[in-house]
Enzyme design. Sequence first.
Site, PDB file in Angstrom:
ATOM      1  N   LYS A  49       9.694  68.577  77.958  1.00 18.00           N
ATOM      2  CA  LYS A  49       9.408  70.010  77.851  1.00 18.00           C
ATOM      3  C   LYS A  49      10.587  70.863  77.363  1.00 18.00           C
ATOM      4  O   LYS A  49      10.654  72.067  77.633  1.00 18.00           O
ATOM      5  CB  LYS A  49       8.862  70.590  79.172  1.00 18.00           C
ATOM      6  CG  LYS A  49       7.762  69.814  79.834  1.00 18.00           C
ATOM      7  CD  LYS A  49       6.740  69.208  78.900  1.00 18.00           C
ATOM      8  CE  LYS A  49       5.823  70.202  78.232  1.00 18.00           C
ATOM      9  NZ  LYS A  49       4.905  69.460  77.271  1.00 18.00           N
ATOM     10  N   HIS A 124      12.524  60.164  75.791  1.00 15.52           N
ATOM     11  CA  HIS A 124      12.928  61.052  76.897  1.00 15.52           C
ATOM     12  C   HIS A 124      13.907  60.325  77.818  1.00 15.52           C
ATOM     13  O   HIS A 124      14.218  60.816  78.897  1.00 15.52           O
ATOM     14  CB  HIS A 124      11.709  61.440  77.747  1.00 15.52           C
ATOM     15  CG  HIS A 124      10.779  62.433  77.117  1.00 15.52           C
ATOM     16  ND1 HIS A 124      11.192  63.501  76.373  1.00 15.52           N
ATOM     17  CD2 HIS A 124       9.419  62.535  77.174  1.00 15.52           C
ATOM     18  CE1 HIS A 124      10.133  64.198  75.975  1.00 15.52           C
ATOM     19  NE2 HIS A 124       9.053  63.631  76.452  1.00 15.52           N
ATOM     20  N   SER A 154       7.448  74.803  82.460  1.00 11.18           N
ATOM     21  CA  SER A 154       6.679  74.167  81.389  1.00 11.18           C
ATOM     22  C   SER A 154       6.142  72.812  81.859  1.00 11.18           C
ATOM     23  O   SER A 154       4.989  72.449  81.593  1.00 11.18           O
ATOM     24  CB  SER A 154       7.578  74.011  80.161  1.00 11.18           C
ATOM     25  OG  SER A 154       6.873  73.432  79.091  1.00 11.18           O
TER      26      SER A 154
END
Length: 311
Positions: A49, A124, A154
């Site tokens: 995010k 990630h 988020s």
Amino acid sequence: MALATAAGTRPPLREVAGVPLPATTVDNWSQIQGFEAQPDDLLICTYPKSGTTWIQEIVDMIEQGGDVERCQRVTIQHRHPFLDWARPPQPSGSTYLQRPVLSTHSEGVDRAAAMPSPRVLRTHLPTQLLPPSFWENNCKFLYVARNAKDCMVSYFHFQRMNQTLPDPGTWEEYFETSVSGKVAWGSWFEHVKGWWEIRKKFQVLFLFYEDIKRNPKQEIQKVMQFMGKNLDGPVLDRIVQETSFEKMKANPMTNHSSAPKWILDQSISPFMRKGTVGDWKNHFTVAQKERFDEIYKQKMEGTSIHFCTEL
Ligand code: PPS
């Protein structure tokens, strides 16, 4: 216990070296760890995010010399393989079932292996979990960091709509889960600190979401130089326009609208939600802000990194 949802049962996270990850990522861990990077790979790295999709579109626009049509060739999730992603099994009874989907492979690794060089990939993963071949090949890393509070907000909305991640519960519950780092890909603090600390030892371009928001042309120019490209002013202006939040929200190739509902249920919350700096103020109570600021001070003590939480 996994929480029940309309689409079925959401899979609980599992851990690798203390970092919570989606169960299918852990199932395919040896394949992910064994990924063979090439020296000319560019790896987009983010905590979830933080602006991954945004920087992907910027990188692709630069790669395609600002050619909007060429960036429409395929959806953003298929342009840059997501190495640590393996599709979870589809819930039974889903109307979206086209064919049985088995998560015996990391889709990202398979797609990357089939891609010609030079490749742009994404992850990630925190530094300590990155496949070692990226360090061995001295690859380029493009890291985008976003302030912790907006990231948390988020991620909360994303977990509400992403049926493959645990149900976040209420905002109050999620706040506690998030500060304890019990979310997929682990603690924001450790992730950001890890990448910040190695930025001078490797080829890392470290960018901030808030800077791209404030001065997109300047930050896009940095990405262009890092990629070894040279585009003129009008092309850069086009890239700024085409990668604005409004354009990307309306663009079916970047707004994830083609993702099946059993993965992303955008009727709960859109993927392109607000795209602003400071939305945390609409979620954090005064007490949460004070507590968070205290935790932040402790966890980030000794680092030189500085974030903006409002523009
Ligand atoms: S993911 O799921 O981790 O890949 O999500 P990621 O793409 O990293 O982050 C999604 C958030 O980035 C916002 N976004 C943008 N902001 C500004 N401009 C542009 N062009 C843009 N594109 C995506 C997106 O709206 C999510 O943030 P929130 O705050 O939820 O709106």
